[in-house]
Scaffold this motif. Structure first.
Motif, short mmCIF file in Angstrom:
data_model
loop_
_atom_site.label_atom_id
_atom_site.label_comp_id
_atom_site.label_asym_id
_atom_site.label_seq_id
_atom_site.Cartn_x
_atom_site.Cartn_y
_atom_site.Cartn_z
N ASP A 167 0.81 -1.22 0.00
CA ASP A 167 0.00 0.00 0.00
C ASP A 167 0.85 1.28 0.00
OD1 ASP A 167 1.00 -0.20 2.52
OD2 ASP A 167 -0.90 0.12 3.56
N GLU A 168 2.19 1.12 0.05
CA GLU A 168 3.06 2.29 -0.03
C GLU A 168 3.44 2.62 -1.47
OE1 GLU A 168 5.63 2.57 4.03
OE2 GLU A 168 6.11 0.83 2.77
N VAL A 169 3.08 1.75 -2.39
CA VAL A 169 3.31 2.00 -3.81
C VAL A 169 2.03 2.55 -4.41
CG1 VAL A 169 3.96 1.00 -6.03
CG2 VAL A 169 5.01 0.14 -3.93
N ARG A 170 2.09 3.72 -4.94
CA ARG A 170 0.91 4.37 -5.48
C ARG A 170 0.42 3.68 -6.75
NH1 ARG A 170 2.50 10.82 -5.17
NH2 ARG A 170 2.35 11.06 -2.90
N SER A 171 -0.91 3.52 -6.84
CA SER A 171 -1.49 3.04 -8.08
C SER A 171 -1.60 4.22 -9.04
CB SER A 171 -2.88 2.44 -7.83
OG SER A 171 -3.73 3.41 -7.24
N VAL A 172 -1.50 3.94 -10.31
CA VAL A 172 -1.48 5.02 -11.28
C VAL A 172 -2.40 4.70 -12.44
CG1 VAL A 172 0.51 4.04 -12.49
CG2 VAL A 172 0.03 6.47 -12.71
N ASP A 173 -3.11 5.72 -12.92
CA ASP A 173 -3.99 5.57 -14.07
C ASP A 173 -4.01 6.91 -14.80
OD1 ASP A 173 -5.83 4.81 -15.93
OD2 ASP A 173 -7.57 4.88 -14.59
N PHE A 174 -3.17 7.02 -15.83
CA PHE A 174 -3.06 8.28 -16.57
C PHE A 174 -4.11 8.33 -17.68
CE2 PHE A 174 1.55 7.95 -15.20
CZ PHE A 174 1.41 8.93 -14.22
N GLU A 175 -4.95 9.33 -17.64
CA GLU A 175 -5.96 9.49 -18.67
C GLU A 175 -5.34 9.77 -20.04
OE1 GLU A 175 -8.69 12.49 -17.51
OE2 GLU A 175 -9.48 11.37 -15.77
N SER A 176 -4.13 10.33 -20.01
CA SER A 176 -3.46 10.66 -21.27
C SER A 176 -3.11 9.41 -22.08
CB SER A 176 -2.18 11.47 -21.00
OG SER A 176 -1.32 10.75 -20.14
N LEU A 177 -3.12 8.23 -21.42
CA LEU A 177 -2.82 6.99 -22.13
C LEU A 177 -4.07 6.27 -22.63
CD1 LEU A 177 -0.01 5.53 -19.84
CD2 LEU A 177 0.26 6.63 -22.06
N ASP A 178 -5.22 6.77 -22.24
CA ASP A 178 -6.47 6.14 -22.66
C ASP A 178 -6.71 6.39 -24.14
OD1 ASP A 178 -6.80 5.37 -20.08
OD2 ASP A 178 -8.18 7.00 -19.55
N GLY A 179 -7.03 5.34 -24.86
CA GLY A 179 -7.38 5.48 -26.27
C GLY A 179 -6.22 5.74 -27.21
#
Length: 320
Positions: A167-179
């Motif tokens: 839980d010390e490693v942040r999850s990441v989800d960049f919208e710039s990579l979508d599509g």
């Protein structure tokens, strides 16, 4: 080096006495904050916001404030009640394939030295880890804080690397990579060719911290000048490709050309120029420089010759 911890590794029924040393060090140059007007050192005081008095470290406790604004103060006695692993024992939990540990989890590294007159158990554990190509997961408690750690071997020495909790490693989800469209096969082939031209065995000694080297040089110059001021440096002009290149294929093409490769027209597949051609080019360049040097030397000699003759004529006239 000075050991920071003493204890033992609990490997089943085998006990391995060890000393722990910090494996890495920071080579960054440290600075003090000073008053710009007179150079005086800036000091910090622990001042209570309620009574306004300076508080000694021994009278300071730790407090936690919840998102809702609730404050809780904990003392050393409270922390002593928390569950921790044995302070002087490193229990082995399990052995896992080394490639299953994501490098992002690695935190700090420590060397383990055998702390026994007969370090046979130490050598046995180190040899076993090398033979099975696995990493031991252990618990390690340092300064009242228990961490999950990886125990492995480096050059015959046991190395302990503390791991971050998941839980010390942040999850990441960049919208710039979508599509984003998948790369074209031509782009992948060119990128692979570029990677091939830049591939080599890793040797950390090939890389240096240029910033720290230049910083040390500037400080030495300031000390030598006796002014305490760093001499002004010319402004660096940025070089290289544009900050943002729209055409990815063009960027790859330019990189390949810079690394000595060229692409065949039409199919987009990259071909390798023979290495001999590069050597011949280097030889020609070296020959050209040598010829230019000789030419410059002969011109210089030619210019000096008339000067000698003139000097002789002047001397002859004076004698007459």
């Amino acid at each position: 080096m000075r050991s920071i911890w003493k204890g033992s590794i609990a490997f089943g029924l085998v006990n391995v006495p060890v000393k722990v040393y910090t494996a890495t060090e920071d080579h960054d140059i440290r600075f003090h904050q000073v008053h710009a007007k007179d150079g005086g050192r800036i000091k910090y005081d622990r001042v209570c916001t309620v009574c306004g008095q300076s508080i000694p470290f021994t009278d300071i406790d730790k407090a936690y404030e919840s998102p809702d604004g609730d404050k809780v103060v904990l003392t050393d006695e409270d922390f002593a009640k928390l569950p921790v692993a044995e302070k002087h024992e490193i229990p082995v939990l399990q052995f896992v394939p080394s490639d299953q540990i994501d490098p992002i989890l690695f935190d700090k590294s420590y060397y383990l030295e055998p702390d026994s007159s007969t370090p046979k158990a130490y050598v046995l554990l180190a040899t076993t880890l090398e033979e099975i190509e696995r990493t031991a997961l252990v618990y390690f408690t340092l300064r009242q804080k228990t961490r999950l750690a990886a125990l492995r071997v480096r050059d015959g020495v046991l190395v302990l690397q503390t791991l971050l909790w998941p839980d010390e490693v942040r999850s990441v989800d960049f919208e710039s990579l979508d599509g984003v469209a998948e790369p074209k096969q031509q782009e992948i082939k060119m990128a692979e060719t570029l990677v091939e031209t830049m591939s080599d065995d890793f040797d950390p000694d090939q890389f240096t911290d240029e910033y720290q080297i230049e910083l040390k040089r500037l400080l030495d110059e300031a000390i030598a000048s006796g002014t305490g001021k760093v001499p002004e440096q010319p402004e660096m002009v940025p070089t290289g490709m544009d900050a943002e290149v729209v055409d990815l294929v063009a960027a790859l093409q330019r990189s390949l050309e810079a690394s000595g490769r060229r692409t065949a027209g039409g199919d987009g597949a990259a071909k390798t120029e023979p290495k001999k051609a590069a050597k011949k080019t280097a030889a020609k360049s070296s020959g050209a420089k040598s010829a230019a040097s000789k030419s410059g030397a002969s011109k210089s000699t030619a210019k000096k010759a008339p000067a000698k003759k003139t000097a002789k004529k002047t001397a002859a006239r004076k004698g007459a």
